[in-house]
Write a protein that holds these residues in place. Structure first.
Motif, PDB file in Angstrom:
ATOM      1  N   GLN A  27       8.850   6.807 -21.505  1.00 44.69           N
ATOM      2  CA  GLN A  27       7.475   6.324 -21.976  1.00 44.69           C
ATOM      3  C   GLN A  27       6.786   7.501 -22.426  1.00 44.69           C
ATOM      4  N   LYS A  28       7.091   8.752 -21.568  1.00 48.35           N
ATOM      5  CA  LYS A  28       6.373  10.015 -22.232  1.00 48.35           C
ATOM      6  C   LYS A  28       7.018  10.641 -23.437  1.00 48.35           C
ATOM      7  N   GLN A  29       8.267  10.607 -23.487  1.00 46.21           N
ATOM      8  CA  GLN A  29       8.919  10.940 -24.640  1.00 46.21           C
ATOM      9  C   GLN A  29       8.555  10.098 -25.922  1.00 46.21           C
ATOM     10  N   GLU A  30       8.519   8.827 -25.685  1.00 43.70           N
ATOM     11  CA  GLU A  30       7.756   7.936 -26.680  1.00 43.70           C
ATOM     12  C   GLU A  30       6.315   8.427 -27.294  1.00 43.70           C
ATOM     13  N   LEU A  31       5.610   8.604 -26.165  1.00 43.88           N
ATOM     14  CA  LEU A  31       4.086   9.087 -26.432  1.00 43.88           C
ATOM     15  C   LEU A  31       4.103  10.569 -27.354  1.00 43.88           C
ATOM     16  N   LEU A  32       5.096  11.454 -26.786  1.00 46.08           N
ATOM     17  CA  LEU A  32       5.079  12.618 -27.549  1.00 46.08           C
ATOM     18  C   LEU A  32       5.420  12.294 -28.862  1.00 46.08           C
ATOM     19  N   ALA A  33       6.426  11.530 -29.168  1.00 45.86           N
ATOM     20  CA  ALA A  33       7.035  11.409 -30.544  1.00 45.86           C
ATOM     21  C   ALA A  33       5.870  10.773 -31.366  1.00 45.86           C
ATOM     22  N   THR A  34       5.211   9.792 -30.881  1.00 44.01           N
ATOM     23  CA  THR A  34       4.020   9.392 -31.453  1.00 44.01           C
ATOM     24  C   THR A  34       2.858  10.349 -31.853  1.00 44.01           C
ATOM     25  N   LEU A  35       2.346  11.213 -30.757  1.00 43.84           N
ATOM     26  CA  LEU A  35       1.533  12.216 -30.969  1.00 43.84           C
ATOM     27  C   LEU A  35       2.068  13.188 -31.969  1.00 43.84           C
ATOM     28  N   ARG A  36       3.212  13.344 -32.172  1.00 46.92           N
ATOM     29  CA  ARG A  36       3.662  14.345 -33.243  1.00 46.92           C
ATOM     30  C   ARG A  36       3.678  13.939 -34.345  1.00 46.92           C
ATOM     31  N   SER A  37       3.894  12.741 -34.737  1.00 46.34           N
ATOM     32  CA  SER A  37       3.742  11.840 -35.871  1.00 46.34           C
ATOM     33  C   SER A  37       2.133  11.943 -36.446  1.00 46.34           C
ATOM     34  N   LEU A  38       1.270  11.551 -35.612  1.00 47.46           N
ATOM     35  CA  LEU A  38      -0.108  11.428 -35.908  1.00 47.46           C
ATOM     36  C   LEU A  38      -0.736  12.805 -36.030  1.00 47.46           C
ATOM     37  N   PHE A  39      -0.506  13.593 -35.070  1.00 50.46           N
ATOM     38  CA  PHE A  39      -1.144  14.902 -35.064  1.00 50.46           C
ATOM     39  C   PHE A  39      -0.111  15.935 -35.282  1.00 50.46           C
ATOM     40  N   PRO A  40       0.531  16.439 -36.671  1.00 53.09           N
ATOM     41  CA  PRO A  40       1.402  17.480 -36.731  1.00 53.09           C
ATOM     42  C   PRO A  40       1.000  18.745 -36.342  1.00 53.09           C
TER      43      PRO A  40
ATOM     44  N   TYR B 208       0.706  -1.111  -0.006  1.00 53.68           N
ATOM     45  CA  TYR B 208       0.120   0.102   0.025  1.00 53.68           C
ATOM     46  C   TYR B 208       0.840   1.369   0.092  1.00 53.68           C
ATOM     47  N   LEU B 209       1.984   1.331   0.436  1.00 54.68           N
ATOM     48  CA  LEU B 209       2.949   2.404   0.648  1.00 54.68           C
ATOM     49  C   LEU B 209       3.684   2.517  -0.778  1.00 54.68           C
ATOM     50  N   LEU B 210       4.402   1.445  -1.535  1.00 52.63           N
ATOM     51  CA  LEU B 210       5.126   1.548  -2.433  1.00 52.63           C
ATOM     52  C   LEU B 210       4.368   1.345  -3.841  1.00 52.63           C
ATOM     53  N   SER B 211       3.613   0.630  -3.920  1.00 58.31           N
ATOM     54  CA  SER B 211       2.970   0.198  -5.046  1.00 58.31           C
ATOM     55  C   SER B 211       1.770   1.282  -5.675  1.00 58.31           C
ATOM     56  N   PRO B 212       1.424   1.342  -6.850  1.00 58.60           N
ATOM     57  CA  PRO B 212       0.668   2.197  -7.211  1.00 58.60           C
ATOM     58  C   PRO B 212      -0.843   1.882  -7.049  1.00 58.60           C
ATOM     59  N   ASP B 213      -1.908   2.850  -6.757  1.00 58.82           N
ATOM     60  CA  ASP B 213      -2.876   2.721  -6.405  1.00 58.82           C
ATOM     61  C   ASP B 213      -3.863   2.119  -7.702  1.00 58.82           C
ATOM     62  N   LYS B 214      -3.380   2.614  -8.910  1.00 61.74           N
ATOM     63  CA  LYS B 214      -4.365   2.273  -9.964  1.00 61.74           C
ATOM     64  C   LYS B 214      -3.550   1.737 -11.134  1.00 61.74           C
ATOM     65  N   HIS B 215      -4.065   1.101 -11.941  1.00 62.70           N
ATOM     66  CA  HIS B 215      -3.400   0.470 -13.209  1.00 62.70           C
ATOM     67  C   HIS B 215      -4.271   1.163 -14.291  1.00 62.70           C
ATOM     68  N   TYR B 216      -3.256   1.768 -15.173  1.00 63.90           N
ATOM     69  CA  TYR B 216      -3.728   2.595 -16.508  1.00 63.90           C
ATOM     70  C   TYR B 216      -3.300   1.746 -17.511  1.00 63.90           C
ATOM     71  N   CYS B 217      -4.294   1.543 -18.665  1.00 65.07           N
ATOM     72  CA  CYS B 217      -4.049   0.836 -19.882  1.00 65.07           C
ATOM     73  C   CYS B 217      -4.427   1.812 -20.803  1.00 65.07           C
ATOM     74  N   TYR B 218      -3.333   2.244 -21.940  1.00 69.87           N
ATOM     75  CA  TYR B 218      -3.716   3.333 -22.715  1.00 69.87           C
ATOM     76  C   TYR B 218      -3.573   2.668 -24.102  1.00 69.87           C
ATOM     77  N   HIS B 219      -4.330   3.128 -25.046  1.00 71.16           N
ATOM     78  CA  HIS B 219      -4.464   2.986 -26.236  1.00 71.16           C
ATOM     79  C   HIS B 219      -4.454   4.397 -27.419  1.00 71.16           C
ATOM     80  N   LEU B 220      -3.604   4.480 -28.087  1.00 70.11           N
ATOM     81  CA  LEU B 220      -3.679   5.512 -28.973  1.00 70.11           C
ATOM     82  C   LEU B 220      -4.327   5.382 -30.483  1.00 70.11           C
ATOM     83  N   THR B 221      -5.231   6.275 -30.676  1.00 70.15           N
ATOM     84  CA  THR B 221      -6.007   6.029 -31.771  1.00 70.15           C
ATOM     85  C   THR B 221      -5.890   7.097 -32.569  1.00 70.15           C
TER      86      THR B 221
END
Length: 166
Positions: free
Chosen positions: A125-138, A4-17
């Motif tokens: 992961q954030k930099q990878e997401l930003l690169a993908t966003l820049r390529s999909l939505f210039p 409860y102290l060291l683990s995250p409270d939520k698990h997020y699963c993202y899908h970029l469309t």
């Protein structure tokens, strides 16, 4: 205690469309905990039925009402919340420096206005997401900020205040 102290409270699963980001959110409670609760619930159901045969309907008065809750807990499962963040050519992406947060906003407020925050585990992961966003939505605008509150100094939010004063 460390779970409860060291683990995250939520698990997020993202899908970029092509329309935006679709993600699910689930509590990080182990499946064993749900199985234990369902097991106790089935024991409660059996006790409830035995008590009803021995004492009749009077068994469900007072604390027996709590035993009736076991019927509802027999199908106890984790809830998965579904969310989405829409992206169009007018979207502004606020990139929080030295953190894994991206905040999305659209300049026009109205029926189709939206905003949303995306959390990543690491800066890579954030930099990878930003690169993908820049390529999909210039055509979308990317703004680096130092604090999350700094996004409200951007022109997107200033337009809202000007319209509100008119």
């Amino acid at each position: 205690m460390s779970r409860y102290l060291l683990s995250p409270d939520k698990h997020y699963c993202y899908h970029l469309t092509s329309l935006g980001i679709y993600y699910t959110e689930k509590d990080m409670i182990p499946d064993v905990a749900y199985q234990v609760v369902r097991g106790f619930a089935w024991v409660g159901v059996v006790v409830c039925i035995i008590a009803a045969f021995m004492l009749g309907p009077l068994a469900f008065v007072g604390a027996g009402g709590f035993a009736l809750m076991s019927f509802g807990m027999t199908n106890f499962r984790p809830t998965i919340n579904k969310h989405s963040t829409l992206i169009c050519e007018r979207t502004v992406v606020f990139d929080l420096e030295n953190d894994g947060v991206l905040s999305f906003a659209i300049p026009e407020k109205g029926a189709y206005a939206y905003y949303g925050d995306i959390f990543t585990n690491t800066l890579d992961q954030k930099q990878e997401l930003l690169a993908t966003l820049r390529s999909l939505f210039p055509s979308i605008e990317f703004v680096k900020i130092k604090r999350l509150k700094d996004q409200y100094k951007h022109l997107v939010y200033q337009q809202e205040e000007e319209k509100a004063t008119e």
